[in-house]
Design a protein around this motif. Sequence first.
Motif, mmCIF file in Angstrom:
data_model
loop_
_atom_site.group_PDB
_atom_site.id
_atom_site.type_symbol
_atom_site.label_atom_id
_atom_site.label_comp_id
_atom_site.label_asym_id
_atom_site.label_seq_id
_atom_site.Cartn_x
_atom_site.Cartn_y
_atom_site.Cartn_z
ATOM 1 N N THR A 1 -16.113 29.373 -8.445
ATOM 2 C CA THR A 1 -16.777 28.350 -9.245
ATOM 3 C C THR A 1 -16.311 28.395 -10.688
ATOM 4 O OG1 THR A 1 -18.727 28.389 -7.823
ATOM 5 C CG2 THR A 1 -19.004 27.472 -10.027
ATOM 6 N N HIS A 2 -16.272 29.586 -11.278
ATOM 7 C CA HIS A 2 -15.941 29.670 -12.706
ATOM 8 C C HIS A 2 -14.508 30.122 -12.963
ATOM 9 C CE1 HIS A 2 -16.388 34.083 -12.605
ATOM 10 N NE2 HIS A 2 -17.522 33.916 -11.956
ATOM 11 N N THR B 1 -24.915 29.040 -1.900
ATOM 12 C CA THR B 1 -25.902 28.674 -2.923
ATOM 13 C C THR B 1 -27.041 27.817 -2.374
ATOM 14 O OG1 THR B 1 -24.314 28.880 -4.743
ATOM 15 C CG2 THR B 1 -26.205 27.438 -5.113
ATOM 16 N N THR C 1 -21.765 28.659 -6.787
ATOM 17 C CA THR C 1 -22.110 27.502 -7.608
ATOM 18 C C THR C 1 -23.332 27.753 -8.477
ATOM 19 O OG1 THR C 1 -21.289 26.189 -5.735
ATOM 20 C CG2 THR C 1 -22.360 24.990 -7.502
ATOM 21 N N TYR D 1 -23.264 27.828 -12.458
ATOM 22 C CA TYR D 1 -23.196 26.605 -13.259
ATOM 23 C C TYR D 1 -24.172 25.539 -12.786
ATOM 24 C CZ TYR D 1 -18.679 28.041 -15.383
ATOM 25 O OH TYR D 1 -17.681 28.675 -16.077
ATOM 26 N N ASP E 1 -24.829 21.978 -10.385
ATOM 27 C CA ASP E 1 -24.196 20.675 -10.539
ATOM 28 C C ASP E 1 -25.108 19.596 -9.984
ATOM 29 O OD1 ASP E 1 -23.885 20.924 -7.759
ATOM 30 O OD2 ASP E 1 -21.777 21.504 -7.904
ATOM 31 N N HIS F 1 -19.698 17.997 -8.162
ATOM 32 C CA HIS F 1 -19.336 19.317 -7.623
ATOM 33 C C HIS F 1 -18.557 20.050 -8.697
ATOM 34 C CE1 HIS F 1 -17.318 21.720 -4.115
ATOM 35 N NE2 HIS F 1 -18.169 22.445 -4.813
ATOM 36 N N CYS G 1 -17.268 23.144 -8.862
ATOM 37 C CA CYS G 1 -16.189 24.089 -8.540
ATOM 38 C C CYS G 1 -14.789 23.488 -8.712
ATOM 39 C CB CYS G 1 -16.367 24.636 -7.131
ATOM 40 S SG CYS G 1 -17.936 25.498 -6.868
ATOM 41 N N SER H 1 -13.609 23.236 -12.506
ATOM 42 C CA SER H 1 -13.062 24.442 -13.141
ATOM 43 C C SER H 1 -11.570 24.576 -12.894
ATOM 44 C CB SER H 1 -13.779 25.690 -12.623
ATOM 45 O OG SER H 1 -15.145 25.670 -12.961
#
Length: 368
Positions: free
Chosen positions: A58-59, A220, A239, A242, A244, A336, A338, A341
């Motif tokens: 994700t990040h 998640t 996820t 962050y 979404d 979304h 992911c 990023s």
Amino acid sequence: MSKMDIADYFNFENVGQRIEDLETPVPIVDIGVVERNLRRWQERCDAAGFAGRPHIKTHKLVALAQYQVALGARGVTVQKLGEAEAMADGGISDLLLTFNVVGRHKLERLAALARRTDIAVVADSAAVVAGLGTAGMAAGRDISVFVECDTGARRNGVQTPEAAAELARVIDRTHGVRYGGLMTYPKPGTRIDTETFLLAASDLAAKSGLETKTISTGGTPDMWKDDGLSHITEYRAGTYIYCDRSLVHRGISAGEDCAVHVLATVVSVPAGTRAIIDAGSKALTSDLLGMQGYGTVRELGHAPVQELSEEHGHIQLGENTLPPKVGDLVRVLPNHVCPVSNLFDKVVFVKGNEVLGAVRVDARGKVQ
């Protein structure tokens, strides 16, 4: 938990002090929301008695992975070797790679990683296990291999508990690897059936003298539910850091849990109910995930980004919404987060409206 300030894990690049100083399109990450999301989940893991193994897809940031580990995560989850290499370069050695490693080039890279980290991997067939064995022998150590189980997501994975136990036996007799346990990514809402599958697989492996020390699940969408967790030893989620629009839409997160927005500039207002921004499919994502539009704009009454081309985002304004002006900045909550990023070389961290600085996305583009 670590009492160290999350900001201390970063080396921020100066890009100005105000939101208005930023060049668009660019993801902006509210560091306070990130920290709150991370601490809340780690507290949940500690209270429930299982380990957290967050997914960095994700990040994709080494600094955030380091902070997750400092808070108490067992290690991190990666999806591709490139992500694992980026995390290893950042000093993180406890890695679980949850994607089949296949092919000479990748097995050579896995062997190199196994020499400098404690990386573990997954497999769902004897063919995959055979390749992993060669990597382990090249590395000079047995690589821990988890049997991946398909418990409803219909991606990789063995199809039955019996097949899981048989593959565990294959792993046990293959040089260069050892049986690490069971791993699954369940379809949301199927946790009880997943528990039945994994417990049966563990019992069958035990009858062959194989102890299943680790049972790893994730996702998640179901991370706050308690059902079907009595058997697991670790949980993988990505996820949540962050959040979404898709998680808000499904009632899993609240708007204030969303740490990332794509800052964009209004470049045209060709009609009273339509505004165009400089963020298209190369800055947001084409994922709809059952929703209308590709994101929402909070400054414009949560108006949807109704259409995308590569560089243009089409905001559909409500009849009673005051149209923006050319040059106005808006924040888009992506469907979304992911993929977002992975679309940018850098993201900008903010604290409220204060700009802290930009950071390089360490594993950006690491899809091999």
